[in-house]
Design a protein around this motif. Structure first.
Motif, short mmCIF file in Angstrom:
data_model
loop_
_atom_site.label_atom_id
_atom_site.label_comp_id
_atom_site.label_asym_id
_atom_site.label_seq_id
_atom_site.Cartn_x
_atom_site.Cartn_y
_atom_site.Cartn_z
N ILE A 194 39.56 49.76 31.78
CA ILE A 194 40.41 49.36 32.94
C ILE A 194 39.55 49.41 34.46
O ILE A 194 39.82 48.55 35.24
N GLU A 195 39.08 50.58 34.61
CA GLU A 195 38.33 50.72 35.68
C GLU A 195 37.13 49.41 36.26
O GLU A 195 37.24 48.97 37.13
N ASP A 196 36.55 49.19 34.79
CA ASP A 196 35.63 48.04 35.02
C ASP A 196 36.09 46.80 35.27
O ASP A 196 35.69 45.97 36.24
N GLN A 197 37.39 46.58 34.75
CA GLN A 197 38.21 45.22 34.94
C GLN A 197 38.86 45.22 36.40
O GLN A 197 38.82 44.09 36.92
N LEU A 198 39.18 46.34 37.00
CA LEU A 198 39.51 46.46 38.38
C LEU A 198 38.58 46.08 39.26
O LEU A 198 38.87 45.30 40.13
N ALA A 199 37.51 46.43 38.91
CA ALA A 199 36.28 46.18 39.90
C ALA A 199 35.86 44.62 39.68
O ALA A 199 35.85 44.01 40.95
N VAL A 200 35.95 44.20 38.65
CA VAL A 200 35.97 42.41 38.68
C VAL A 200 36.94 41.91 39.35
O VAL A 200 36.64 41.01 39.82
N ASP A 205 46.96 44.32 40.36
CA ASP A 205 48.08 45.15 40.19
C ASP A 205 48.69 45.40 38.95
O ASP A 205 49.07 46.62 39.12
N ARG A 206 48.79 44.55 38.13
CA ARG A 206 49.28 45.06 36.76
C ARG A 206 48.39 45.89 36.19
O ARG A 206 48.84 46.96 35.34
N LEU A 207 47.08 46.02 36.48
CA LEU A 207 46.10 46.74 35.88
C LEU A 207 46.64 48.25 36.54
O LEU A 207 46.45 49.43 35.81
N ASN A 222 49.12 49.43 37.56
CA ASN A 222 50.35 49.86 37.12
C ASN A 222 50.07 50.47 35.91
O ASN A 222 51.12 51.52 35.42
N GLN A 223 49.04 50.17 35.15
CA GLN A 223 49.05 50.87 33.71
C GLN A 223 48.52 52.30 34.19
O GLN A 223 48.39 53.01 33.26
N LEU A 224 47.81 52.42 35.32
CA LEU A 224 47.18 53.83 35.50
C LEU A 224 48.40 54.81 36.29
O LEU A 224 47.97 56.05 36.49
N ASN A 225 49.40 54.12 36.73
CA ASN A 225 50.40 54.79 37.38
C ASN A 225 51.38 55.35 36.34
O ASN A 225 51.68 55.20 35.37
#
Length: 61
Positions: free
Chosen positions: A12-18, A54-56, A58-61
């Motif tokens: 998820i962190e990698d995809q957030l960076a992308v 934003d959706r990603l 939300n997965q972390l919250n």
């Protein structure tokens, strides 16, 4: 939300960076474009990637 494994969190962190990179890239393309159609399409693409980001998040919250 289920507990995320270290591997899932890393993905998820990698995809957030992308997604952040794509948002910035298409915003820059939009600002640089003089063609209204290209400018509009780049803005739409940037907004789509902002939605993904934003959706990603939300997965972390």
């Amino acid at each position: 939300m289920a507990n995320l494994t270290t591997k899932e969190l890393s993905a998820i962190e990698d995809q957030l960076a992308v997604e952040q990179t794509l948002i910035k890239k298409y915003q820059l393309y939009s600002q640089s474009s003089t063609d209204p159609q290209i400018k509009s399409k780049c803005e739409q693409i940037a907004a789509k990637h902002q939605n993904h980001f934003d959706r990603l998040m939300n997965q972390l919250n």
